[in-house]
Design a protein around this motif. Sequence first.
Motif, PDB file in Angstrom:
ATOM      1  N   HIS A   1       0.793  -1.222   0.000  1.00 51.45           N
ATOM      2  CA  HIS A   1       0.000   0.000   0.000  1.00 51.45           C
ATOM      3  C   HIS A   1       0.826   1.273   0.000  1.00 51.45           C
TER       4      HIS A   1
ATOM      5  N   GLN B   1     -10.526  -4.981 -11.031  1.00 54.57           N
ATOM      6  CA  GLN B   1     -10.640  -3.713 -10.317  1.00 54.57           C
ATOM      7  C   GLN B   1      -9.335  -3.498  -9.536  1.00 54.57           C
TER       8      GLN B   1
ATOM      9  N   MET C   1      -6.839  -0.889  -6.850  1.00 48.62           N
ATOM     10  CA  MET C   1      -6.673   0.256  -5.962  1.00 48.62           C
ATOM     11  C   MET C   1      -5.193   0.417  -5.697  1.00 48.62           C
TER      12      MET C   1
ATOM     13  N   THR D   1      -2.611   2.975  -3.587  1.00 47.80           N
ATOM     14  CA  THR D   1      -2.467   4.104  -2.684  1.00 47.80           C
ATOM     15  C   THR D   1      -0.998   4.458  -2.516  1.00 47.80           C
TER      16      THR D   1
ATOM     17  N   SER E   1      -4.606   8.378  -3.591  1.00 48.23           N
ATOM     18  CA  SER E   1      -4.940   7.072  -4.136  1.00 48.23           C
ATOM     19  C   SER E   1      -5.603   7.199  -5.496  1.00 48.23           C
TER      20      SER E   1
ATOM     21  N   GLN F   1      -8.259   4.532  -7.887  1.00 45.25           N
ATOM     22  CA  GLN F   1      -8.913   3.234  -8.012  1.00 45.25           C
ATOM     23  C   GLN F   1      -9.917   3.265  -9.156  1.00 45.25           C
TER      24      GLN F   1
ATOM     25  N   GLY G   1      -8.839   5.297 -13.747  1.00 45.61           N
ATOM     26  CA  GLY G   1      -9.260   5.702 -12.423  1.00 45.61           C
ATOM     27  C   GLY G   1     -10.535   6.517 -12.397  1.00 45.61           C
TER      28      GLY G   1
ATOM     29  N   ASN H   1     -10.124   9.252  -7.670  1.00 45.71           N
ATOM     30  CA  ASN H   1      -8.724   9.632  -7.487  1.00 45.71           C
ATOM     31  C   ASN H   1      -8.671  10.825  -6.548  1.00 45.71           C
TER      32      ASN H   1
END
Length: 436
Positions: free
Chosen positions: A83, A165, A167, A169, A175, A177, A200, A203
Amino acid sequence: MHTTTLAWLVGVLFLGLSSTTGAFAPSRKLLERSTLGFQVTLKHVDAGGNYTKLELVRRSMRRSKTRIERLYAMASDPATESHVHAGNGEFLMELSIGTPPSSYQAILDTGSDLIWTQCKPCKQCFDQPTPIFDPDKSSSFSKLPCSSKLCSALSMSSCTHATCQYMYTYGDYSSTQGIMGTETFTFGSVGVPKIGFGCGADNEGGGFSQGSGLVGMGRGPLSLISQLDVPKFSYCLTSIDSTKTSTLVMGSLAANDTFAAKDMVTTPLITSPSSPSFYYLSLHGITVGDKQLPIKKSSFALNEDGTGGVIIDSGTTITYLEEDVFNLLKKEFVTQMQLPVDDSADTGLDLCFKIPSGATNIDVPKLIFHFEGNGADLDLPGENYIVADSSGVACLAMESSSGMSIFGNFQQQNMLVVHDLVKETISFVPKQCDQL
């Protein structure tokens, strides 16, 4: 004492880089990855602002502060790898996405991997300098299935209606996604189909508004470098106060006659198991003037836990050296510069000197970085480590770090930096980058 003369100009130096976005040929040549070779224009994120050289460095340092914290976190704690990524950067890459192509300014980032842009319909999007990409208007856009290797390479992903999908960060609540897709990316007049990227729809956070997304150039499977499977890439960064654009070259064009250069410095790339995306170098020593600093071998060592080591990074402005090493460097510069130290702390840099009134040039000690390799001694020009200002100060464009060291882009000015991904080496060749 070995010295070099640094010339400097009194007054404000102006930036005004011209963009080439939108200047794409009517018909694009679609290339397979095995035949790739193209050139891309880069421009500094402060292009068009009226700043002195010292002001440019200070602005870049403020942007780099959060980035450096991310780099340290990612390198020192493998548990955060899922992350925390580098994020941000100092150079914008000119390209287009889709069919027909939509112009796009992406932040170039050698410290992370994912390629992404903001896409319609946006739940939350930051202001960006170019229109938000609409995948429904592109005939070459496809959603990436969950079974794809790129989806599996994501540290955080899920599957909805058989679509991958993502994500991603960046450690400070920034981030992006959305869904993963494939699309034709155009570099100059060269179109490359089926590049995987993040589309994205949500965002947020700071640091991205200079561009319209980000192009990861790290060593991981999601990066542009890995997806194109190019054997080499290179960049040549103009001076931070230049009015000319910089250049990124990919694939077969990246080396040309570089390896016939007499003044080429080549050193091996090192891979860190905990941070495999970073480009680590083996730095053995530093010489100031005619004195090699008494640096402990452990100061630049890449440790088993991922701490320490030296990375080269295009998105960090100045070089950051392990604290004990920087203190030795600072002490030696104070001894050899023969100028009074400026203690005002107005510049934001750790070490500055007062320039005599009316002086147009000053003598500064030579600075040589000793890397691993036969004759891999990088003798930096004075303007790559001393920044002089019309306010009457000259500052060392380096700072201390608490662990990992970073070889920044200020020290890479007017050098062709060639990443050979087959031989796993990096080479430095002095060039006037504004003449390429």
